[in-house]
Design a protein around this motif. Sequence first.
Motif, mmCIF file in Angstrom:
data_model
loop_
_atom_site.group_PDB
_atom_site.id
_atom_site.type_symbol
_atom_site.label_atom_id
_atom_site.label_comp_id
_atom_site.label_asym_id
_atom_site.label_seq_id
_atom_site.Cartn_x
_atom_site.Cartn_y
_atom_site.Cartn_z
ATOM 1 N N GLU A 101 11.082 4.672 7.719
ATOM 2 C CA GLU A 101 10.879 3.695 6.662
ATOM 3 C C GLU A 101 12.184 2.991 6.329
ATOM 4 O O GLU A 101 12.860 3.332 5.365
ATOM 5 C CB GLU A 101 10.275 4.374 5.456
ATOM 6 C CG GLU A 101 8.925 4.973 5.764
ATOM 7 C CD GLU A 101 8.209 5.429 4.523
ATOM 8 O OE1 GLU A 101 8.869 5.705 3.509
ATOM 9 O OE2 GLU A 101 6.984 5.492 4.576
ATOM 10 N N ALA B 259 12.347 -0.533 6.095
ATOM 11 C CA ALA B 259 12.073 -1.744 5.322
ATOM 12 C C ALA B 259 12.062 -1.407 3.834
ATOM 13 O O ALA B 259 11.490 -0.401 3.417
ATOM 14 C CB ALA B 259 10.735 -2.339 5.733
ATOM 15 N N PRO B 260 12.695 -2.254 3.029
ATOM 16 C CA PRO B 260 12.688 -1.991 1.588
ATOM 17 C C PRO B 260 11.285 -2.160 1.019
ATOM 18 O O PRO B 260 10.493 -2.966 1.511
ATOM 19 C CB PRO B 260 13.645 -3.042 1.030
ATOM 20 C CG PRO B 260 13.656 -4.130 2.047
ATOM 21 C CD PRO B 260 13.419 -3.467 3.369
ATOM 22 N N LYS B 261 10.984 -1.385 0.023
ATOM 23 C CA LYS B 261 9.689 -1.493 -0.651
ATOM 24 C C LYS B 261 9.861 -2.516 -1.777
ATOM 25 O O LYS B 261 10.366 -2.208 -2.833
ATOM 26 C CB LYS B 261 9.236 -0.158 -1.241
ATOM 27 C CG LYS B 261 9.158 1.058 -0.334
ATOM 28 C CD LYS B 261 8.877 0.780 1.092
ATOM 29 C CE LYS B 261 8.966 2.021 1.924
ATOM 30 N NZ LYS B 261 10.191 2.193 2.639
ATOM 31 N N SER B 262 9.450 -3.743 -1.510
ATOM 32 C CA SER B 262 9.716 -4.823 -2.452
ATOM 33 C C SER B 262 8.501 -5.226 -3.280
ATOM 34 O O SER B 262 8.613 -6.011 -4.202
ATOM 35 C CB SER B 262 10.243 -6.049 -1.704
ATOM 36 O OG SER B 262 9.312 -6.453 -0.733
ATOM 37 N N ARG B 263 7.334 -4.702 -2.936
ATOM 38 C CA ARG B 263 6.120 -5.064 -3.666
ATOM 39 C C ARG B 263 5.415 -3.800 -4.140
ATOM 40 O O ARG B 263 5.410 -2.784 -3.444
ATOM 41 C CB ARG B 263 5.158 -5.858 -2.778
ATOM 42 C CG ARG B 263 5.698 -7.166 -2.242
ATOM 43 C CD ARG B 263 6.031 -8.160 -3.348
ATOM 44 N NE ARG B 263 4.861 -8.491 -4.123
ATOM 45 C CZ ARG B 263 4.318 -9.684 -4.194
ATOM 46 N NH1 ARG B 263 4.854 -10.685 -3.537
ATOM 47 N NH2 ARG B 263 3.261 -9.892 -4.933
ATOM 48 N N GLN B 264 4.790 -3.895 -5.289
ATOM 49 C CA GLN B 264 4.050 -2.770 -5.853
ATOM 50 C C GLN B 264 2.568 -3.105 -5.835
ATOM 51 O O GLN B 264 2.174 -4.243 -6.082
ATOM 52 C CB GLN B 264 4.495 -2.519 -7.288
ATOM 53 C CG GLN B 264 3.788 -1.374 -7.960
ATOM 54 C CD GLN B 264 4.336 -1.115 -9.355
ATOM 55 O OE1 GLN B 264 5.498 -1.376 -9.630
ATOM 56 N NE2 GLN B 264 3.495 -0.610 -10.223
#
Length: 86
Positions: free
Chosen positions: A33, A35-40
């Motif tokens: 993992e 990729a940054p988690k940019s969306r919730q």
Amino acid sequence: MPHLTTDEAAEAFLEDADLSTYDLSGMTLHSFEFAPKSRQVNLRFPEPLLAAVKARAAAAGMSYQKFIRLTLEAALRAPGPGASRP
């Protein structure tokens, strides 16, 4: 396969190893993992489904959020109607 505990040990092993002598048929795809988690995303689950997800995640040694994310990634990799590769 030898048990390698450091990056240096793995690099040293790969320098001279002949991987064709190993049976790698049991290998499985692992998702890193990066990729940054940019969306919730907010979802509502029936309580029994959420309890089952949390139990399966705990058995796999991960958070239930990560388990849901990995399960969705696996579903998108599987061939099927309308399947696309992210």
